[in-house]
Design a protein around this motif. Structure first.
Motif, PDB file in Angstrom:
ATOM      1  N   ALA A  36       0.785  -1.298   0.168  1.00  0.00           N
ATOM      2  CA  ALA A  36      -0.038  -0.117  -0.084  1.00  0.00           C
ATOM      3  C   ALA A  36       1.033   1.227   0.018  1.00  0.00           C
ATOM      4  CB  ALA A  36      -0.954  -0.108   1.161  1.00  0.00           C
ATOM      5  N   THR A  37       1.822   1.074   0.822  1.00  0.00           N
ATOM      6  CA  THR A  37       2.804   2.488   0.594  1.00  0.00           C
ATOM      7  C   THR A  37       3.478   2.635  -0.736  1.00  0.00           C
ATOM      8  OG1 THR A  37       3.274   2.149   3.026  1.00  0.00           O
ATOM      9  CG2 THR A  37       5.004   3.365   1.953  1.00  0.00           C
ATOM     10  N   ALA A  38       3.970   1.536  -1.264  1.00  0.00           N
ATOM     11  CA  ALA A  38       4.556   1.624  -2.568  1.00  0.00           C
ATOM     12  C   ALA A  38       3.498   2.116  -3.601  1.00  0.00           C
ATOM     13  CB  ALA A  38       4.996   0.153  -2.977  1.00  0.00           C
ATOM     14  N   ALA A  39       2.326   1.852  -3.217  1.00  0.00           N
ATOM     15  CA  ALA A  39       1.318   2.386  -4.303  1.00  0.00           C
ATOM     16  C   ALA A  39       1.207   3.842  -4.249  1.00  0.00           C
ATOM     17  CB  ALA A  39      -0.098   1.818  -4.060  1.00  0.00           C
ATOM     18  N   ILE A  40       0.982   4.332  -2.886  1.00  0.00           N
ATOM     19  CA  ILE A  40       1.106   5.870  -2.211  1.00  0.00           C
ATOM     20  C   ILE A  40       2.251   6.485  -2.947  1.00  0.00           C
ATOM     21  CG2 ILE A  40       1.129   7.315  -0.417  1.00  0.00           C
ATOM     22  CD1 ILE A  40      -0.518   5.253   1.309  1.00  0.00           C
ATOM     23  N   ARG A  41       3.314   6.062  -2.798  1.00  0.00           N
ATOM     24  CA  ARG A  41       4.649   6.808  -3.300  1.00  0.00           C
ATOM     25  C   ARG A  41       4.595   6.911  -4.738  1.00  0.00           C
ATOM     26  NH1 ARG A  41       4.373   8.836   1.104  1.00  0.00           N
ATOM     27  NH2 ARG A  41       5.630   8.024   2.925  1.00  0.00           N
ATOM     28  N   ASP A  42       4.241   5.661  -5.671  1.00  0.00           N
ATOM     29  CA  ASP A  42       3.877   5.889  -6.847  1.00  0.00           C
ATOM     30  C   ASP A  42       3.160   6.985  -7.283  1.00  0.00           C
ATOM     31  OD1 ASP A  42       4.689   4.738  -9.473  1.00  0.00           O
ATOM     32  OD2 ASP A  42       2.478   4.072  -9.632  1.00  0.00           O
ATOM     33  N   LYS A  43       1.908   7.173  -6.640  1.00  0.00           N
ATOM     34  CA  LYS A  43       1.119   8.023  -7.223  1.00  0.00           C
ATOM     35  C   LYS A  43       1.568   9.496  -6.677  1.00  0.00           C
ATOM     36  CE  LYS A  43      -3.542   9.764  -6.160  1.00  0.00           C
ATOM     37  NZ  LYS A  43      -4.660   9.825  -5.300  1.00  0.00           N
ATOM     38  N   GLU A  44       2.576   9.450  -5.666  1.00  0.00           N
ATOM     39  CA  GLU A  44       3.024  10.655  -5.179  1.00  0.00           C
ATOM     40  C   GLU A  44       3.991  11.088  -6.385  1.00  0.00           C
ATOM     41  OE1 GLU A  44       2.971  10.733  -0.437  1.00  0.00           O
ATOM     42  OE2 GLU A  44       4.582   9.986  -1.475  1.00  0.00           O
ATOM     43  N   LYS A  45       4.880  10.406  -7.200  1.00  0.00           N
ATOM     44  CA  LYS A  45       5.628  10.605  -8.162  1.00  0.00           C
ATOM     45  C   LYS A  45       4.898  11.550  -9.354  1.00  0.00           C
ATOM     46  CE  LYS A  45       8.417   6.663  -7.680  1.00  0.00           C
ATOM     47  NZ  LYS A  45       8.726   5.406  -8.262  1.00  0.00           N
ATOM     48  N   ARG A  46       3.744  11.093  -9.578  1.00  0.00           N
ATOM     49  CA  ARG A  46       3.043  12.269 -10.345  1.00  0.00           C
ATOM     50  C   ARG A  46       2.339  13.443  -9.576  1.00  0.00           C
ATOM     51  NH1 ARG A  46       1.293   6.884 -10.931  1.00  0.00           N
ATOM     52  NH2 ARG A  46      -0.580   7.180 -10.009  1.00  0.00           N
ATOM     53  N   SER A  47       1.906  13.318  -8.360  1.00  0.00           N
ATOM     54  CA  SER A  47       1.376  14.518  -8.049  1.00  0.00           C
ATOM     55  C   SER A  47       2.389  15.622  -7.372  1.00  0.00           C
ATOM     56  CB  SER A  47       0.479  14.175  -6.717  1.00  0.00           C
ATOM     57  OG  SER A  47       1.242  13.656  -5.564  1.00  0.00           O
ATOM     58  N   GLY A  48       3.493  14.937  -6.947  1.00  0.00           N
ATOM     59  CA  GLY A  48       4.697  15.859  -6.211  1.00  0.00           C
ATOM     60  C   GLY A  48       4.368  16.166  -4.999  1.00  0.00           C
ATOM     61  N   LYS A  49       3.252  15.538  -4.175  1.00  0.00           N
ATOM     62  CA  LYS A  49       2.931  15.795  -2.690  1.00  0.00           C
ATOM     63  C   LYS A  49       3.533  14.635  -1.901  1.00  0.00           C
ATOM     64  CE  LYS A  49      -1.327  17.702  -3.803  1.00  0.00           C
ATOM     65  NZ  LYS A  49      -2.800  17.780  -3.544  1.00  0.00           N
ATOM     66  N   HIS A  50       3.871  14.667  -0.709  1.00  0.00           N
ATOM     67  CA  HIS A  50       4.368  13.787   0.260  1.00  0.00           C
ATOM     68  C   HIS A  50       3.210  13.576   1.512  1.00  0.00           C
ATOM     69  CE1 HIS A  50       7.169  11.093   1.990  1.00  0.00           C
ATOM     70  NE2 HIS A  50       7.034  11.630   3.129  1.00  0.00           N
ATOM     71  N   LEU A  51       2.928  12.288   1.556  1.00  0.00           N
ATOM     72  CA  LEU A  51       1.976  11.996   2.826  1.00  0.00           C
ATOM     73  C   LEU A  51       3.022  11.068   3.562  1.00  0.00           C
ATOM     74  CD1 LEU A  51      -0.770  11.726   3.835  1.00  0.00           C
ATOM     75  CD2 LEU A  51      -1.144   9.644   2.847  1.00  0.00           C
ATOM     76  N   PRO A  52       2.908  11.548   4.836  1.00  0.00           N
ATOM     77  CA  PRO A  52       3.912  10.788   5.767  1.00  0.00           C
ATOM     78  C   PRO A  52       3.241   9.156   6.209  1.00  0.00           C
ATOM     79  CG  PRO A  52       3.832  13.172   6.463  1.00  0.00           C
ATOM     80  CD  PRO A  52       2.872  13.003   5.497  1.00  0.00           C
ATOM     81  N   VAL A  53       3.941   8.443   6.115  1.00  0.00           N
ATOM     82  CA  VAL A  53       3.282   7.108   6.219  1.00  0.00           C
ATOM     83  C   VAL A  53       4.288   6.465   7.625  1.00  0.00           C
ATOM     84  CG1 VAL A  53       3.023   4.881   5.695  1.00  0.00           C
ATOM     85  CG2 VAL A  53       2.577   6.696   4.222  1.00  0.00           C
ATOM     86  N   ILE A  54       3.922   6.070   8.620  1.00  0.00           N
ATOM     87  CA  ILE A  54       4.335   5.534   9.687  1.00  0.00           C
ATOM     88  C   ILE A  54       3.991   4.220   9.702  1.00  0.00           C
ATOM     89  CG2 ILE A  54       4.799   5.662  12.185  1.00  0.00           C
ATOM     90  CD1 ILE A  54       5.515   8.401  10.687  1.00  0.00           C
TER      91      ILE A  54
END
Length: 85
Positions: A36-54
């Motif tokens: 799930a985190t990998a999917a979040i990070r993949d989406k962030e590559k397109r959006s330029g945003k960063h969501l902290p994941v703990i």
């Protein structure tokens, strides 16, 4: 607080809502926290945003912290009752 039962549900919730932080269970059914985190990070590559994941887990094993950080998680917490192997 919003709770998802698995990684797929977590991704679906993140599509509908904005969050400042995600506590991600490492060991979930269907799609684990690493995927799930990998999917979040993949989406962030397109959006330029960063969501902290703990990362959170009660079954801490040697190397788990490193795997979580390598998967793109920002930090790692283990349950106080988890063994320290």
């Amino acid at each position: 607080m919003t709770v998802a039962g698995n990684g797929k549900e977590a991704l679906a919730v993140l599509e509908r809502q904005s969050f400042d932080l995600v506590f991600m269970d490492v060991q979930m059914p269907e799609m684990d926290g690493l995927e799930a985190t990998a999917a979040i990070r993949d989406k962030e590559k397109r959006s330029g945003k960063h969501l902290p994941v703990i990362a959170m887990t009660a079954h801490a094993m040697v190397g788990d912290r490193e795997r979580c950080l390598a998967a793109g998680m920002d930090d790692y917490l283990r349950s106080l009752s988890a063994p320290t192997n």
